[in-house]
Design a protein around this motif. Structure first.
Motif, PDB file in Angstrom:
ATOM      1  N   LEU A  28     -19.086 -58.205 -28.966  1.00 15.39           N
ATOM      2  CA  LEU A  28     -20.403 -57.567 -28.907  1.00 15.39           C
ATOM      3  C   LEU A  28     -20.282 -56.076 -28.621  1.00 15.39           C
ATOM      4  O   LEU A  28     -20.933 -55.248 -29.270  1.00 15.39           O
ATOM      5  N   HIS A  29     -19.469 -55.725 -27.643  1.00 18.03           N
ATOM      6  CA  HIS A  29     -19.276 -54.308 -27.316  1.00 18.03           C
ATOM      7  C   HIS A  29     -18.708 -53.540 -28.509  1.00 18.03           C
ATOM      8  O   HIS A  29     -19.123 -52.401 -28.777  1.00 18.03           O
ATOM      9  N   SER A  30     -17.775 -54.152 -29.228  1.00 22.42           N
ATOM     10  CA  SER A  30     -17.158 -53.476 -30.371  1.00 22.42           C
ATOM     11  C   SER A  30     -18.186 -53.176 -31.457  1.00 22.42           C
ATOM     12  O   SER A  30     -18.183 -52.092 -32.057  1.00 22.42           O
ATOM     13  N   ILE A  31     -19.081 -54.137 -31.712  1.00 28.65           N
ATOM     14  CA  ILE A  31     -20.135 -53.927 -32.714  1.00 28.65           C
ATOM     15  C   ILE A  31     -21.032 -52.768 -32.307  1.00 28.65           C
ATOM     16  O   ILE A  31     -21.373 -51.901 -33.125  1.00 28.65           O
ATOM     17  N   LEU A  32     -21.418 -52.727 -31.039  1.00 26.36           N
ATOM     18  CA  LEU A  32     -22.285 -51.640 -30.571  1.00 26.36           C
ATOM     19  C   LEU A  32     -21.567 -50.299 -30.640  1.00 26.36           C
ATOM     20  O   LEU A  32     -22.144 -49.297 -31.085  1.00 26.36           O
ATOM     21  N   LEU A  33     -20.308 -50.254 -30.216  1.00 24.46           N
ATOM     22  CA  LEU A  33     -19.570 -48.988 -30.181  1.00 24.46           C
ATOM     23  C   LEU A  33     -19.437 -48.371 -31.568  1.00 24.46           C
ATOM     24  O   LEU A  33     -19.418 -47.144 -31.703  1.00 24.46           O
ATOM     25  N   VAL A  34     -19.359 -49.214 -32.601  1.00 24.85           N
ATOM     26  CA  VAL A  34     -19.274 -48.695 -33.975  1.00 24.85           C
ATOM     27  C   VAL A  34     -20.528 -47.905 -34.337  1.00 24.85           C
ATOM     28  O   VAL A  34     -20.472 -46.949 -35.128  1.00 24.85           O
ATOM     29  N   THR A  35     -21.674 -48.270 -33.768  1.00 27.00           N
ATOM     30  CA  THR A  35     -22.940 -47.603 -34.113  1.00 27.00           C
ATOM     31  C   THR A  35     -23.184 -46.325 -33.317  1.00 27.00           C
ATOM     32  O   THR A  35     -24.026 -45.517 -33.713  1.00 27.00           O
ATOM     33  N   LEU A  36     -22.475 -46.133 -32.217  1.00 25.85           N
ATOM     34  CA  LEU A  36     -22.761 -44.977 -31.361  1.00 25.85           C
ATOM     35  C   LEU A  36     -22.493 -43.625 -32.033  1.00 25.85           C
ATOM     36  O   LEU A  36     -23.232 -42.664 -31.785  1.00 25.85           O
ATOM     37  N   PRO A  37     -21.458 -43.480 -32.881  1.00 24.47           N
ATOM     38  CA  PRO A  37     -21.299 -42.185 -33.571  1.00 24.47           C
ATOM     39  C   PRO A  37     -22.513 -41.803 -34.412  1.00 24.47           C
ATOM     40  O   PRO A  37     -22.840 -40.615 -34.531  1.00 24.47           O
ATOM     41  N   ARG A  49     -32.632 -48.550 -39.217  1.00 25.77           N
ATOM     42  CA  ARG A  49     -33.124 -49.812 -38.674  1.00 25.77           C
ATOM     43  C   ARG A  49     -31.984 -50.638 -38.103  1.00 25.77           C
ATOM     44  O   ARG A  49     -32.104 -51.243 -37.031  1.00 25.77           O
ATOM     45  N   LEU A  50     -30.859 -50.675 -38.810  1.00 23.48           N
ATOM     46  CA  LEU A  50     -29.724 -51.479 -38.379  1.00 23.48           C
ATOM     47  C   LEU A  50     -29.138 -50.952 -37.073  1.00 23.48           C
ATOM     48  O   LEU A  50     -28.922 -51.714 -36.119  1.00 23.48           O
ATOM     49  N   VAL A  51     -28.896 -49.645 -37.014  1.00 17.28           N
ATOM     50  CA  VAL A  51     -28.330 -49.035 -35.813  1.00 17.28           C
ATOM     51  C   VAL A  51     -29.274 -49.213 -34.630  1.00 17.28           C
ATOM     52  O   VAL A  51     -28.844 -49.495 -33.498  1.00 17.28           O
ATOM     53  N   SER A  52     -30.572 -49.049 -34.891  1.00 19.21           N
ATOM     54  CA  SER A  52     -31.550 -49.187 -33.816  1.00 19.21           C
ATOM     55  C   SER A  52     -31.633 -50.615 -33.306  1.00 19.21           C
ATOM     56  O   SER A  52     -31.744 -50.851 -32.100  1.00 19.21           O
ATOM     57  N   SER A  53     -31.563 -51.584 -34.203  1.00 21.28           N
ATOM     58  CA  SER A  53     -31.720 -52.985 -33.794  1.00 21.28           C
ATOM     59  C   SER A  53     -30.468 -53.540 -33.126  1.00 21.28           C
ATOM     60  O   SER A  53     -30.568 -54.422 -32.259  1.00 21.28           O
ATOM     61  N   ILE A  54     -29.303 -53.048 -33.495  1.00 24.15           N
ATOM     62  CA  ILE A  54     -28.056 -53.559 -32.916  1.00 24.15           C
ATOM     63  C   ILE A  54     -28.024 -53.349 -31.408  1.00 24.15           C
ATOM     64  O   ILE A  54     -27.508 -54.192 -30.661  1.00 24.15           O
ATOM     65  N   ILE A  55     -28.587 -52.261 -30.937  1.00 22.12           N
ATOM     66  CA  ILE A  55     -28.552 -51.991 -29.507  1.00 22.12           C
ATOM     67  C   ILE A  55     -29.333 -53.049 -28.731  1.00 22.12           C
ATOM     68  O   ILE A  55     -28.985 -53.408 -27.607  1.00 22.12           O
ATOM     69  N   TYR A  56     -30.397 -53.582 -29.367  1.00 21.81           N
ATOM     70  CA  TYR A  56     -31.176 -54.639 -28.712  1.00 21.81           C
ATOM     71  C   TYR A  56     -30.492 -55.984 -28.839  1.00 21.81           C
ATOM     72  O   TYR A  56     -30.459 -56.778 -27.877  1.00 21.81           O
ATOM     73  N   GLY A  57     -29.925 -56.263 -30.016  1.00 21.86           N
ATOM     74  CA  GLY A  57     -29.178 -57.499 -30.173  1.00 21.86           C
ATOM     75  C   GLY A  57     -27.998 -57.564 -29.220  1.00 21.86           C
ATOM     76  O   GLY A  57     -27.723 -58.606 -28.607  1.00 21.86           O
ATOM     77  N   VAL A 102     -33.236 -46.967 -22.987  1.00 23.73           N
ATOM     78  CA  VAL A 102     -32.518 -47.711 -24.033  1.00 23.73           C
ATOM     79  C   VAL A 102     -31.036 -47.356 -23.991  1.00 23.73           C
ATOM     80  O   VAL A 102     -30.167 -48.239 -24.085  1.00 23.73           O
ATOM     81  N   ALA A 103     -30.732 -46.067 -23.858  1.00 25.95           N
ATOM     82  CA  ALA A 103     -29.331 -45.639 -23.800  1.00 25.95           C
ATOM     83  C   ALA A 103     -28.623 -46.219 -22.577  1.00 25.95           C
ATOM     84  O   ALA A 103     -27.426 -46.528 -22.633  1.00 25.95           O
ATOM     85  N   LEU A 104     -29.363 -46.380 -21.479  1.00 30.28           N
ATOM     86  CA  LEU A 104     -28.757 -46.919 -20.262  1.00 30.28           C
ATOM     87  C   LEU A 104     -28.241 -48.336 -20.460  1.00 30.28           C
ATOM     88  O   LEU A 104     -27.275 -48.747 -19.811  1.00 30.28           O
ATOM     89  N   THR A 105     -28.855 -49.092 -21.382  1.00 31.18           N
ATOM     90  CA  THR A 105     -28.403 -50.468 -21.616  1.00 31.18           C
ATOM     91  C   THR A 105     -26.980 -50.511 -22.165  1.00 31.18           C
ATOM     92  O   THR A 105     -26.281 -51.513 -22.004  1.00 31.18           O
ATOM     93  N   THR A 106     -26.537 -49.429 -22.817  1.00 30.52           N
ATOM     94  CA  THR A 106     -25.190 -49.425 -23.400  1.00 30.52           C
ATOM     95  C   THR A 106     -24.099 -49.203 -22.355  1.00 30.52           C
ATOM     96  O   THR A 106     -22.921 -49.411 -22.651  1.00 30.52           O
ATOM     97  N   VAL A 107     -24.491 -48.792 -21.153  1.00 33.39           N
ATOM     98  CA  VAL A 107     -23.502 -48.530 -20.104  1.00 33.39           C
ATOM     99  C   VAL A 107     -22.754 -49.807 -19.725  1.00 33.39           C
ATOM    100  O   VAL A 107     -21.642 -49.749 -19.186  1.00 33.39           O
ATOM    101  N   CYS A 108     -23.334 -50.967 -20.033  1.00 32.84           N
ATOM    102  CA  CYS A 108     -22.645 -52.219 -19.730  1.00 32.84           C
ATOM    103  C   CYS A 108     -21.312 -52.315 -20.474  1.00 32.84           C
ATOM    104  O   CYS A 108     -20.455 -53.121 -20.096  1.00 32.84           O
ATOM    105  N   CYS A 109     -21.127 -51.511 -21.528  1.00 30.74           N
ATOM    106  CA  CYS A 109     -19.849 -51.516 -22.252  1.00 30.74           C
ATOM    107  C   CYS A 109     -18.694 -51.042 -21.372  1.00 30.74           C
ATOM    108  O   CYS A 109     -17.522 -51.269 -21.715  1.00 30.74           O
ATOM    109  N   LEU A 110     -19.006 -50.386 -20.260  1.00 34.55           N
ATOM    110  CA  LEU A 110     -17.958 -49.926 -19.355  1.00 34.55           C
ATOM    111  C   LEU A 110     -17.448 -51.044 -18.453  1.00 34.55           C
ATOM    112  O   LEU A 110     -16.555 -50.817 -17.631  1.00 34.55           O
TER     113      LEU A 110
END
Length: 295
Positions: free
Chosen positions: A69-78, A97-105, A276-284
């Motif tokens: 899951l983290h790997s999929i999200l990290l691909v979209t961050l650039p 739409r895809l990049v935006s929705s992946i962060i929620y998925g 929304v960006a704060l939710t990605t911090v779980c990747c750490l």
């Protein structure tokens, strides 16, 4: 060097820049950069460690799913970083739409796997589930089930509802799907997700505190030498990640849904994007695994 030269943009687009001003973009750029670098390092190192150990335990299989899951999200961050640096989206409406929705998925599936770890450890403590009785195919089947349920929920929403309004397909703009809050069925969906997450976290946190209190009372002062106590303390880590990374977004979403359609306030959009960006911090979290916080 300035992040954007507004003279190169159409007037209609320039008028929209106040939805995320320079301060907001700097916060988002720093936050996403830290997550991209730290998350990539953590997932790579954790993947190598899992491969070397070749562990087939329940927790190990769940961790592998979280790494995916983290790997999929990290691909979209650039893509997100490119947009917030240049304030121009050059990748088309479907990619937006895809990049935006992946962060929620990513957020909701990660939440499910975190909760699964906590519940399994609580069941093991209450002798309702013996980890030794679970075979590898049991956990593989469970993870496949979670992915399938998530896909059945995510894909119809993405293809039939998420960001399909014609106004979202305008060139050079992205991540403005908050306008869908004007539709009642989206509000019901959002309120439901907020209620489910809040109720789950509060219930698990209370049960976890009771269990830890009982263990402290029974094992004091040598509780740290007992594996069961350490396992329950480690479960608190996952609850803490949920509280720090996911709860702020859901708490603010209630206010955002109620106030944005009335005021059309760009400041609300600013704070929503940061949440929304704060939710990605779980990747750490994988860096915490590597650092020894969780084993």
């Amino acid at each position: 060097m300035e992040l954007i030269n507004t003279t190169t943009l159409p007037n209609s687009f320039t008028a929209k820049l106040d939805t995320c001003d320079l301060r907001c973009r700097m916060i988002l750029i720093v936050l996403y950069s830290v997550v991209l670098l730290g998350g990539t390092a953590g997932t790579v190192m954790m993947s190598r460690m899992m491969f070397k150990r070749n562990s087939q335990s329940l927790i190990a299989i769940i961790i592998i799913n979280i790494i995916v899951l983290h790997s999929i999200l990290l691909v979209t961050l650039p893509f997100r970083l490119s947009y917030y640096v240049s304030v121009v989206w050059d990748f088309g409406p479907f990619t937006c739409r895809l990049v935006s929705s992946i962060i929620y998925g990513h957020m909701y599936l990660t939440f499910v796997f975190y909760v699964a770890i906590v519940i399994f450890r609580l069941l093991n403590y209450f002798k309702k589930l013996q980890m030794q009785c679970l075979q590898k195919y049991h956990m593989v089947a469970l993870c496949i089930f979670i992915w399938m349920v998530g896909s059945f929920i995510f894909l119809p929403i993405f293809f039939l509802h998420y960001g399909i309004d014609p106004s979202h397909s305008q060139q050079q703009r992205c991540f403005e799907f908050h306008k869908a809050f004007n539709h009642g069925h989206f509000n019901v969906l959002n309120y439901s997700m907020v209620a489910i997450m809040m109720t789950t976290v509060v219930a698990l946190f209370l049960v976890q505190m009771v269990v830890i209190y009982q263990l402290i009372k029974a094992l004091w002062p040598d509780m740290w030498s007992h594996q069961e106590y350490r396992a329950q303390i480690k479960s608190c880590f996952f609850l803490l990640v949920i509280i720090v990374c996911f709860i702020p977004h859901h708490a603010f979403r209630i206010y955002f849904i109620q106030k944005y359609p009335e005021s059309n306030n760009s400041e609300l959009v600013l704070y929503n994007e940061i949440c929304v960006a704060l939710t990605t911090v779980c990747c750490l979290d994988m860096l915490c695994f590597i650092g020894g916080v969780i084993h």
